[in-house]
Design a protein around this motif. Structure first.
Motif, PDB file in Angstrom:
ATOM      1  N   LEU A 103     -38.077  67.436   4.036  1.00 41.29           N
ATOM      2  CA  LEU A 103     -37.140  67.096   2.978  1.00 41.29           C
ATOM      3  C   LEU A 103     -37.000  65.584   2.887  1.00 41.29           C
ATOM      4  N   ARG A 104     -36.624  65.100   1.696  1.00 38.18           N
ATOM      5  CA  ARG A 104     -36.281  63.680   1.534  1.00 38.18           C
ATOM      6  C   ARG A 104     -34.934  63.603   0.822  1.00 38.18           C
ATOM      7  N   SER A 105     -34.074  62.746   1.313  1.00 38.25           N
ATOM      8  CA  SER A 105     -32.764  62.548   0.711  1.00 38.25           C
ATOM      9  C   SER A 105     -32.907  61.920  -0.674  1.00 38.25           C
ATOM     10  N   VAL A 106     -32.141  62.434  -1.628  1.00 43.66           N
ATOM     11  CA  VAL A 106     -32.158  61.895  -2.995  1.00 43.66           C
ATOM     12  C   VAL A 106     -31.535  60.507  -3.014  1.00 43.66           C
ATOM     13  N   ASP A 107     -30.379  60.347  -2.363  1.00 44.84           N
ATOM     14  CA  ASP A 107     -29.638  59.087  -2.400  1.00 44.84           C
ATOM     15  C   ASP A 107     -30.102  58.065  -1.370  1.00 44.84           C
ATOM     16  N   PHE A 108     -30.777  58.524  -0.319  1.00 43.20           N
ATOM     17  CA  PHE A 108     -31.278  57.653   0.748  1.00 43.20           C
ATOM     18  C   PHE A 108     -32.756  57.977   0.962  1.00 43.20           C
ATOM     19  N   PRO A 109     -33.646  57.516   0.055  1.00 46.75           N
ATOM     20  CA  PRO A 109     -35.050  57.948   0.101  1.00 46.75           C
ATOM     21  C   PRO A 109     -35.808  57.592   1.372  1.00 46.75           C
ATOM     22  N   ASP A 110     -35.254  56.733   2.213  1.00 49.30           N
ATOM     23  CA  ASP A 110     -35.915  56.439   3.484  1.00 49.30           C
ATOM     24  C   ASP A 110     -35.593  57.492   4.536  1.00 49.30           C
ATOM     25  N   GLN A 111     -34.687  58.432   4.236  1.00 49.17           N
ATOM     26  CA  GLN A 111     -34.312  59.489   5.168  1.00 49.17           C
ATOM     27  C   GLN A 111     -35.093  60.760   4.874  1.00 49.17           C
ATOM     28  N   GLU A 112     -35.805  61.241   5.874  1.00 45.09           N
ATOM     29  CA  GLU A 112     -36.534  62.497   5.763  1.00 45.09           C
ATOM     30  C   GLU A 112     -36.106  63.410   6.895  1.00 45.09           C
ATOM     31  N   TYR A 113     -36.274  64.698   6.676  1.00 46.52           N
ATOM     32  CA  TYR A 113     -35.918  65.687   7.686  1.00 46.52           C
ATOM     33  C   TYR A 113     -37.014  66.738   7.750  1.00 46.52           C
ATOM     34  N   THR A 114     -37.412  67.105   8.943  1.00 39.93           N
ATOM     35  CA  THR A 114     -38.415  68.149   9.165  1.00 39.93           C
ATOM     36  C   THR A 114     -37.746  69.316   9.863  1.00 39.93           C
ATOM     37  N   GLY A 115     -38.003  70.520   9.381  1.00 42.64           N
ATOM     38  CA  GLY A 115     -37.399  71.698   9.987  1.00 42.64           C
ATOM     39  C   GLY A 115     -38.278  72.925   9.810  1.00 42.64           C
ATOM     40  N   SER A 116     -37.772  74.062  10.280  1.00 42.73           N
ATOM     41  CA  SER A 116     -38.483  75.326  10.119  1.00 42.73           C
ATOM     42  C   SER A 116     -37.470  76.429   9.855  1.00 42.73           C
ATOM     43  N   THR A 117     -37.914  77.479   9.176  1.00 44.39           N
ATOM     44  CA  THR A 117     -37.030  78.572   8.805  1.00 44.39           C
ATOM     45  C   THR A 117     -37.837  79.780   8.354  1.00 44.39           C
ATOM     46  N   ALA A 118     -37.192  80.925   8.358  1.00 42.98           N
ATOM     47  CA  ALA A 118     -37.800  82.137   7.808  1.00 42.98           C
ATOM     48  C   ALA A 118     -37.446  82.300   6.331  1.00 42.98           C
ATOM     49  N   ASP A 119     -36.405  81.598   5.857  1.00 40.52           N
ATOM     50  CA  ASP A 119     -35.962  81.699   4.464  1.00 40.52           C
ATOM     51  C   ASP A 119     -35.805  80.295   3.895  1.00 40.52           C
ATOM     52  N   LEU A 120     -36.842  79.804   3.258  1.00 40.12           N
ATOM     53  CA  LEU A 120     -36.884  78.416   2.797  1.00 40.12           C
ATOM     54  C   LEU A 120     -35.840  78.131   1.723  1.00 40.12           C
ATOM     55  N   GLN A 121     -35.679  79.010   0.751  1.00 42.09           N
ATOM     56  CA  GLN A 121     -34.703  78.779  -0.322  1.00 42.09           C
ATOM     57  C   GLN A 121     -33.279  78.712   0.234  1.00 42.09           C
ATOM     58  N   GLN A 122     -32.947  79.644   1.110  1.00 41.18           N
ATOM     59  CA  GLN A 122     -31.606  79.661   1.698  1.00 41.18           C
ATOM     60  C   GLN A 122     -31.374  78.420   2.547  1.00 41.18           C
ATOM     61  N   ARG A 123     -32.387  78.006   3.287  1.00 38.21           N
ATOM     62  CA  ARG A 123     -32.239  76.835   4.170  1.00 38.21           C
ATOM     63  C   ARG A 123     -32.062  75.560   3.366  1.00 38.21           C
ATOM     64  N   LEU A 124     -32.809  75.393   2.280  1.00 34.46           N
ATOM     65  CA  LEU A 124     -32.655  74.213   1.420  1.00 34.46           C
ATOM     66  C   LEU A 124     -31.252  74.192   0.814  1.00 34.46           C
ATOM     67  N   ALA A 125     -30.775  75.354   0.359  1.00 30.20           N
ATOM     68  CA  ALA A 125     -29.417  75.441  -0.194  1.00 30.20           C
ATOM     69  C   ALA A 125     -28.384  75.061   0.867  1.00 30.20           C
ATOM     70  N   ALA A 126     -28.581  75.489   2.105  1.00 27.89           N
ATOM     71  CA  ALA A 126     -27.652  75.143   3.191  1.00 27.89           C
ATOM     72  C   ALA A 126     -27.658  73.635   3.455  1.00 27.89           C
ATOM     73  N   HIS A 127     -28.838  73.019   3.463  1.00 32.49           N
ATOM     74  CA  HIS A 127     -28.917  71.566   3.646  1.00 32.49           C
ATOM     75  C   HIS A 127     -28.146  70.859   2.526  1.00 32.49           C
ATOM     76  N   ASN A 128     -28.339  71.288   1.296  1.00 31.33           N
ATOM     77  CA  ASN A 128     -27.701  70.635   0.156  1.00 31.33           C
ATOM     78  C   ASN A 128     -26.215  70.922   0.070  1.00 31.33           C
ATOM     79  N   ALA A 129     -25.762  71.995   0.695  1.00 33.63           N
ATOM     80  CA  ALA A 129     -24.333  72.324   0.723  1.00 33.63           C
ATOM     81  C   ALA A 129     -23.614  71.641   1.887  1.00 33.63           C
ATOM     82  N   GLY A 130     -24.349  70.881   2.695  1.00 31.22           N
ATOM     83  CA  GLY A 130     -23.738  70.176   3.816  1.00 31.22           C
ATOM     84  C   GLY A 130     -23.458  71.050   5.018  1.00 31.22           C
ATOM     85  N   LYS A 131     -24.132  72.190   5.132  1.00 30.47           N
ATOM     86  CA  LYS A 131     -23.886  73.124   6.233  1.00 30.47           C
ATOM     87  C   LYS A 131     -24.646  72.781   7.511  1.00 30.47           C
ATOM     88  N   SER A 132     -25.490  71.770   7.459  1.00 36.41           N
ATOM     89  CA  SER A 132     -26.219  71.322   8.643  1.00 36.41           C
ATOM     90  C   SER A 132     -25.672  69.969   9.067  1.00 36.41           C
TER      91      SER A 132
END
Length: 97
Positions: free
Chosen positions: A7-36
């Motif tokens: 992932l790359r942050s929209v507001d801080f483009p120098d920030q990237e995050y690498t992760g793994s999951t079984a449900d990519l859509q749900q995990r992206l939504a969780a990242h964007n909802a501030g749940k991580s």
């Protein structure tokens, strides 16, 4: 399937995050909802790259590699570019599905 993603942050483009999951859509939504706690302060995030693995342990192994020094160098050289946006989303799947 298990997914390794970058992932790359929209507001801080120098920030990237690498992760793994079984449900990519749900995990992206969780990242964007501030749940991580690791990604909340840099939300929202764009998905830059992902790769599907049929085996959880191979996905976790590849995630660990991408988080290493040589793995970050590999990812920046081969998987994502500094100016890459979601319009240039790259996806790959392993050969063994």
């Amino acid at each position: 399937m298990w997914y390794v993603y970058i992932l790359r942050s929209v507001d801080f483009p120098d920030q990237e995050y690498t992760g793994s999951t079984a449900d990519l859509q749900q995990r992206l939504a969780a990242h964007n909802a501030g749940k991580s706690t690791h990604t909340a302060k840099f939300a929202p995030w764009n998905l830059l790259w992902y790769c599907a693995f049929p085996d959880k342990y191979k996905a976790l192994e590849f995630e660990t590699y991408l988080k290493s020094h040589s793995g970050r160098a590999f990812a920046s050289k081969r998987l994502v570019q500094p100016n890459q946006t979601p319009d240039h989303l790259m996806k790959q799947q392993t050969d063994s599905e």
